[in-house]
Design a protein around this motif. Structure first.
Motif, PDB file in Angstrom:
ATOM      1  N   THR A 270      13.537  -5.053  10.653  1.00  0.00           N
ATOM      2  CA  THR A 270      14.845  -4.398  10.898  1.00  0.00           C
ATOM      3  C   THR A 270      14.657  -3.000  10.156  1.00  0.00           C
ATOM      4  OG1 THR A 270      16.034  -6.600  10.913  1.00  0.00           O
ATOM      5  CG2 THR A 270      17.027  -4.742  10.305  1.00  0.00           C
ATOM      6  N   LEU A 271      14.342  -2.674   9.013  1.00  0.00           N
ATOM      7  CA  LEU A 271      14.387  -1.877   8.305  1.00  0.00           C
ATOM      8  C   LEU A 271      13.265  -0.575   8.653  1.00  0.00           C
ATOM      9  CD1 LEU A 271      14.568  -3.102   4.565  1.00  0.00           C
ATOM     10  CD2 LEU A 271      16.248  -1.876   5.985  1.00  0.00           C
TER      11      LEU A 271
ATOM     12  N   LYS B  67       0.907  -1.186  -0.179  1.00  0.00           N
ATOM     13  CA  LYS B  67      -0.051   0.047   0.108  1.00  0.00           C
ATOM     14  C   LYS B  67       0.887   1.221   0.071  1.00  0.00           C
ATOM     15  CE  LYS B  67      -4.275  -1.791   1.999  1.00  0.00           C
ATOM     16  NZ  LYS B  67      -4.969  -1.982   3.289  1.00  0.00           N
ATOM     17  N   PHE B  68       1.769   1.313   0.896  1.00  0.00           N
ATOM     18  CA  PHE B  68       2.581   2.545   0.919  1.00  0.00           C
ATOM     19  C   PHE B  68       3.590   2.618  -0.280  1.00  0.00           C
ATOM     20  CE2 PHE B  68       5.325   0.360   4.486  1.00  0.00           C
ATOM     21  CZ  PHE B  68       6.587   0.627   3.660  1.00  0.00           C
ATOM     22  N   SER B  69       3.974   1.477  -1.075  1.00  0.00           N
ATOM     23  CA  SER B  69       4.599   1.313  -2.173  1.00  0.00           C
ATOM     24  C   SER B  69       3.952   1.999  -3.421  1.00  0.00           C
ATOM     25  CB  SER B  69       5.370   0.110  -2.352  1.00  0.00           C
ATOM     26  OG  SER B  69       6.211  -0.178  -1.284  1.00  0.00           O
ATOM     27  N   GLY B  70       2.668   2.269  -3.384  1.00  0.00           N
ATOM     28  CA  GLY B  70       1.894   2.713  -4.458  1.00  0.00           C
ATOM     29  C   GLY B  70       0.674   2.223  -4.773  1.00  0.00           C
ATOM     30  N   VAL B  71       0.168   0.937  -4.086  1.00  0.00           N
ATOM     31  CA  VAL B  71      -1.109   0.014  -4.730  1.00  0.00           C
ATOM     32  C   VAL B  71      -1.872   0.417  -3.606  1.00  0.00           C
ATOM     33  CG1 VAL B  71      -2.266  -1.739  -5.494  1.00  0.00           C
ATOM     34  CG2 VAL B  71       0.322  -1.538  -6.239  1.00  0.00           C
ATOM     35  N   ARG B  72      -2.554   1.387  -3.503  1.00  0.00           N
ATOM     36  CA  ARG B  72      -3.080   1.898  -2.218  1.00  0.00           C
ATOM     37  C   ARG B  72      -4.438   0.954  -1.872  1.00  0.00           C
ATOM     38  NH1 ARG B  72      -1.646   6.317  -4.590  1.00  0.00           N
ATOM     39  NH2 ARG B  72      -3.879   6.349  -5.447  1.00  0.00           N
ATOM     40  N   SER B  73      -5.056   0.657  -3.028  1.00  0.00           N
ATOM     41  CA  SER B  73      -6.610  -0.069  -2.863  1.00  0.00           C
ATOM     42  C   SER B  73      -6.239  -1.565  -2.964  1.00  0.00           C
ATOM     43  CB  SER B  73      -7.437   0.484  -4.137  1.00  0.00           C
ATOM     44  OG  SER B  73      -6.887   0.034  -5.391  1.00  0.00           O
ATOM     45  N   VAL B  74      -4.954  -2.125  -2.843  1.00  0.00           N
ATOM     46  CA  VAL B  74      -4.814  -3.488  -2.739  1.00  0.00           C
ATOM     47  C   VAL B  74      -5.557  -4.144  -1.466  1.00  0.00           C
ATOM     48  CG1 VAL B  74      -2.554  -3.253  -1.568  1.00  0.00           C
ATOM     49  CG2 VAL B  74      -3.273  -5.767  -2.810  1.00  0.00           C
ATOM     50  N   SER B  75      -6.253  -5.053  -1.676  1.00  0.00           N
ATOM     51  CA  SER B  75      -7.208  -5.500  -0.347  1.00  0.00           C
ATOM     52  C   SER B  75      -6.630  -6.650   0.257  1.00  0.00           C
ATOM     53  CB  SER B  75      -8.542  -5.894  -0.929  1.00  0.00           C
ATOM     54  OG  SER B  75      -8.730  -6.855  -1.674  1.00  0.00           O
ATOM     55  N   SER B  76      -5.862  -7.599  -0.283  1.00  0.00           N
ATOM     56  CA  SER B  76      -5.400  -9.034   0.193  1.00  0.00           C
ATOM     57  C   SER B  76      -4.060  -9.469  -0.415  1.00  0.00           C
ATOM     58  CB  SER B  76      -6.490  -9.967   0.060  1.00  0.00           C
ATOM     59  OG  SER B  76      -6.064 -11.081   0.570  1.00  0.00           O
ATOM     60  N   CYS B  77      -3.507 -10.211   0.345  1.00  0.00           N
ATOM     61  CA  CYS B  77      -2.038 -10.659  -0.310  1.00  0.00           C
ATOM     62  C   CYS B  77      -1.658 -11.902   0.853  1.00  0.00           C
ATOM     63  CB  CYS B  77      -1.159  -9.644  -0.516  1.00  0.00           C
ATOM     64  SG  CYS B  77      -0.192  -9.215   1.228  1.00  0.00           S
ATOM     65  N   PHE B  78      -0.647 -12.743   0.313  1.00  0.00           N
ATOM     66  CA  PHE B  78      -0.047 -13.526   0.930  1.00  0.00           C
ATOM     67  C   PHE B  78       1.206 -13.933   0.412  1.00  0.00           C
ATOM     68  CE2 PHE B  78      -2.450 -16.240  -2.257  1.00  0.00           C
ATOM     69  CZ  PHE B  78      -1.604 -17.189  -2.469  1.00  0.00           C
ATOM     70  N   VAL B  79       2.167 -14.236   1.485  1.00  0.00           N
ATOM     71  CA  VAL B  79       3.456 -14.737   1.089  1.00  0.00           C
ATOM     72  C   VAL B  79       3.357 -16.157   0.602  1.00  0.00           C
ATOM     73  CG1 VAL B  79       5.862 -15.128   1.929  1.00  0.00           C
ATOM     74  CG2 VAL B  79       4.577 -13.045   2.446  1.00  0.00           C
ATOM     75  N   VAL B  80       4.195 -16.646  -0.318  1.00  0.00           N
ATOM     76  CA  VAL B  80       3.897 -18.171  -0.936  1.00  0.00           C
ATOM     77  C   VAL B  80       5.302 -18.370  -1.171  1.00  0.00           C
ATOM     78  CG1 VAL B  80       3.777 -17.440  -3.336  1.00  0.00           C
ATOM     79  CG2 VAL B  80       3.061 -19.783  -2.533  1.00  0.00           C
TER      80      VAL B  80
ATOM     81  N   LYS C 202      14.007 -10.078  -5.136  1.00  0.00           N
ATOM     82  CA  LYS C 202      14.212  -8.917  -5.701  1.00  0.00           C
ATOM     83  C   LYS C 202      13.779  -7.691  -5.235  1.00  0.00           C
ATOM     84  CE  LYS C 202      13.971 -11.249 -10.299  1.00  0.00           C
ATOM     85  NZ  LYS C 202      13.362 -12.459  -9.855  1.00  0.00           N
ATOM     86  N   ASN C 203      12.757  -7.698  -4.389  1.00  0.00           N
ATOM     87  CA  ASN C 203      12.202  -6.492  -3.750  1.00  0.00           C
ATOM     88  C   ASN C 203      12.554  -6.132  -2.264  1.00  0.00           C
ATOM     89  OD1 ASN C 203      10.350  -5.407  -5.864  1.00  0.00           O
ATOM     90  ND2 ASN C 203       9.716  -7.382  -5.988  1.00  0.00           N
ATOM     91  N   PHE C 204      12.830  -7.146  -1.597  1.00  0.00           N
ATOM     92  CA  PHE C 204      12.995  -7.054  -0.352  1.00  0.00           C
ATOM     93  C   PHE C 204      14.460  -7.575   0.226  1.00  0.00           C
ATOM     94  CE2 PHE C 204       8.624  -7.219  -0.987  1.00  0.00           C
ATOM     95  CZ  PHE C 204       8.229  -6.406   0.162  1.00  0.00           C
ATOM     96  N   MET C 205      15.410  -7.784  -0.640  1.00  0.00           N
ATOM     97  CA  MET C 205      16.643  -8.419  -0.082  1.00  0.00           C
ATOM     98  C   MET C 205      16.685  -9.590   0.723  1.00  0.00           C
ATOM     99  SD  MET C 205      18.718  -4.639  -0.198  1.00  0.00           S
ATOM    100  CE  MET C 205      17.395  -3.941   0.735  1.00  0.00           C
ATOM    101  N   VAL C 206      16.150 -10.423   0.337  1.00  0.00           N
ATOM    102  CA  VAL C 206      16.079 -11.678   1.287  1.00  0.00           C
ATOM    103  C   VAL C 206      16.480 -12.927   0.296  1.00  0.00           C
ATOM    104  CG1 VAL C 206      14.331 -10.932   2.705  1.00  0.00           C
ATOM    105  CG2 VAL C 206      13.564 -12.261   0.549  1.00  0.00           C
TER     106      VAL C 206
ATOM    107  N   SER D  93       8.589 -16.346   4.678  1.00  0.00           N
ATOM    108  CA  SER D  93       7.738 -15.553   5.564  1.00  0.00           C
ATOM    109  C   SER D  93       8.575 -14.834   6.680  1.00  0.00           C
ATOM    110  CB  SER D  93       6.552 -16.113   6.119  1.00  0.00           C
ATOM    111  OG  SER D  93       5.571 -16.476   4.944  1.00  0.00           O
ATOM    112  N   LEU D  94       9.363 -15.689   7.211  1.00  0.00           N
ATOM    113  CA  LEU D  94      10.440 -15.528   8.554  1.00  0.00           C
ATOM    114  C   LEU D  94      11.406 -14.540   7.993  1.00  0.00           C
ATOM    115  CD1 LEU D  94      11.115 -15.797  11.372  1.00  0.00           C
ATOM    116  CD2 LEU D  94      12.638 -17.877  10.593  1.00  0.00           C
ATOM    117  N   ASP D  95      11.903 -14.703   6.569  1.00  0.00           N
ATOM    118  CA  ASP D  95      13.041 -13.821   6.153  1.00  0.00           C
ATOM    119  C   ASP D  95      12.258 -12.358   5.913  1.00  0.00           C
ATOM    120  OD1 ASP D  95      14.792 -15.743   6.162  1.00  0.00           O
ATOM    121  OD2 ASP D  95      14.446 -16.260   4.077  1.00  0.00           O
ATOM    122  N   VAL D  96      11.301 -12.119   5.366  1.00  0.00           N
ATOM    123  CA  VAL D  96      10.604 -10.793   4.805  1.00  0.00           C
ATOM    124  C   VAL D  96      10.186 -10.165   6.294  1.00  0.00           C
ATOM    125  CG1 VAL D  96       8.421 -11.360   4.152  1.00  0.00           C
ATOM    126  CG2 VAL D  96       9.461  -9.637   3.324  1.00  0.00           C
TER     127      VAL D  96
END
Length: 451
Positions: free
Chosen positions: A328-329, A127-140, A284-288, A319-322
């Motif tokens: 941390t950040l 959301k704060f990276s630009g897709v404000r109306s995203v409603s749901s997500c999950f890490v796979v 690529k996006n979170f350096m994990v 999930s733990l890594d991100v």
């Protein structure tokens, strides 16, 4: 320790000292409380001691860490190596259950809480990276290609008669194979050359819809993040076409979270038309470490449907890594990295590009991509002419590099120095007469320059 144990400690150590320790403990607990209460990425990053305290608290909630636990099942969180146990903070049960990767495990309340919190924090980042109306997500726990496959397989249940996926061409093997693996026939839409940029051929997309019939098309598979000279697809126009013809739309946003332009395109596409899901890589996006992705969308029911398509439990490592990374950040630290990435753009020259690429690699400049003319590549039975240039006949060879999140000013300056040495060596050999114009790549098309 809880308050009762602190009170007992006052009988052993000076009361004032114990109360100082209690106040320090409460500082850690306050940060955890806010995280659980708000479900958002903390504005400021946590210390390692706070993160480790939190993870240890989660771990003791899992049955494999219960004192006196007697597990008699086939999966009881048993680990032979203590080194592996420490590496995973003793969170061994993974995430999800056999029917749903997002489901809570009765034997693993801590791991389940980790999963829920991570998904909530990542949603806040999107959301704060630009897709404000995203409603749901999950890490796979799969990289981008397999995560795209999971999306296509989910759509199969909604559109059982469909066999085609319309795909504006991008020369990257995994996104092409993701469609083949799911059992569909990719329909490659060649890009059009506008100036020195390769852009979506919207007219060709609409003609294919009319030719094949909307009911026979599983989805449009578009791309945001890519290497020049290809630029992000015309997401708004594609989303409008998908809404018009009632065709699902899946977006490959592999390394687009770090690009405000890519995220804006997704936000606008969802606003004016249809985007069912967008997929992005964790590394690529979170350096994990490699091995995870985020599947996100604007319809919570559809994203849940995708999560239920995943068979079995899943590794909790991505999930733990991100989560550790974002704690941390903090939001401010991540936003700072996004701003720094935008400022650092590498400049490279072309000519004798294949030899130049080898010279750079031997001088420890990694990641630079050389794109000669006329390369043919067959991927899953489909032959691409001019592979890696995203077009059958791009007008010139080139070398490009990426201004990606985490790159430093020193990386840029050192790579340019080594590039200059390589060019001088080639010139001495007679392979380069002068520095010619080249395409410079960041994953943000607004950042591309032609010196």
């Amino acid at each position: 320790m809880n308050s009762e144990n602190f009170s007992l400690s006052e009988k052993i150590v000076s009361q004032s000292y114990v109360r100082q320790g209690l106040q320090a403990r409460r500082g850690h607990e306050q940060l955890v409380r806010l995280l659980l209460e708000q479900g958002k990425c903390p504005e400021e990053g946590w210390s390692e001691s706070t993160i480790e305290l939190f993870l240890n608290e989660l771990a003791v909630m899992d049955s494999n860490n219960f004192l006196g636990n007697c597990g008699v099942g086939e999966r009881e969180g048993r680990v032979a190596s203590s080194l592996i146990a420490r590496r995973h903070y003793r969170l061994i049960h993974g995430i999800g259950r056999s029917g749903d990767i997002a489901a809570v495990q009765p034997k693993a309340a801590g791991s389940s809480l980790l999963n829920k919190i991570t998904n909530s924090v990542v949603l806040d980042v999107l959301k704060f990276s630009g897709v404000r109306s995203v409603s749901s997500c999950f890490v796979v726990p799969m990289a981008t290609g397999m995560s795209l496959t999971l999306c296509f397989l989910t759509l199969r249940h909604r559109r059982p008669a469909a066999r085609y996926i319309l795909w504006p061409r991008i020369d990257q093997k995994s996104c092409f194979k993701s469609m083949i693996t799911a059992g569909f026939e990719p329909v490659v839409i060649e890009n059009v050359l506008e100036g020195d940029e390769l852009r979506t051929d919207l007219e060709a997309v609409e003609k294919k819809i009319e030719e094949l019939g909307a009911e026979n098309i599983l989805c449009v598979h578009s791309t945001t993040s890519c290497f020049a000279p290809r630029v992000p697809d015309r997401l708004e126009e594609l989303a409008f076409l998908c809404a018009k013809h009632n065709i699902p739309h899946i977006v490959n946003n592999a390394y687009g979270v770090q690009s405000s332009k890519c995220m804006h395109l997704i936000q606008q596409g969802a606003r004016v038309g249809r985007i069912d899901a967008f997929v992005q890589s964790l590394d690529k996006n979170f350096m994990v470490p490699v091995g995870g992705a985020i599947i996100a969308g604007f319809d919570e029911d559809f994203i849940k449907e995708i999560s239920k398509m995943y068979p079995g439990r899943a590794s909790a490592s991505p999930s733990l890594d991100v989560l550790i990374t974002m704690l941390t950040l903090g939001a401010s630290g991540y936003k700072k990295l996004l701003s720094e990435r935008k400022l650092l753009l590498a400049e490279y020259c072309d000519k004798a590009v294949t030899q130049l690429g080898s010279m750079l690699f031997t001088r420890q400049v990694s990641g630079a991509r050389v794109v000669p003319l006329g390369v043919e590549q067959t991927v899953s039975g489909h032959t691409f002419c001019g592979f890696m240039s995203h077009a059958n006949a791009y007008p010139c060879p080139y070398l490009n590099a990426a201004s990606a999140i985490g790159i430093t000013k020193n990386d840029v300056e050192l790579s340019i120095k080594r590039l200059d040495k390589c060019l001088k060596a080639l010139k001495k050999e007679g392979n380069v007469e002068k520095h010619e114009p080249v395409t410079v790549t960041s994953e943000d098309p607004n950042d591309q320059t032609v010196p």
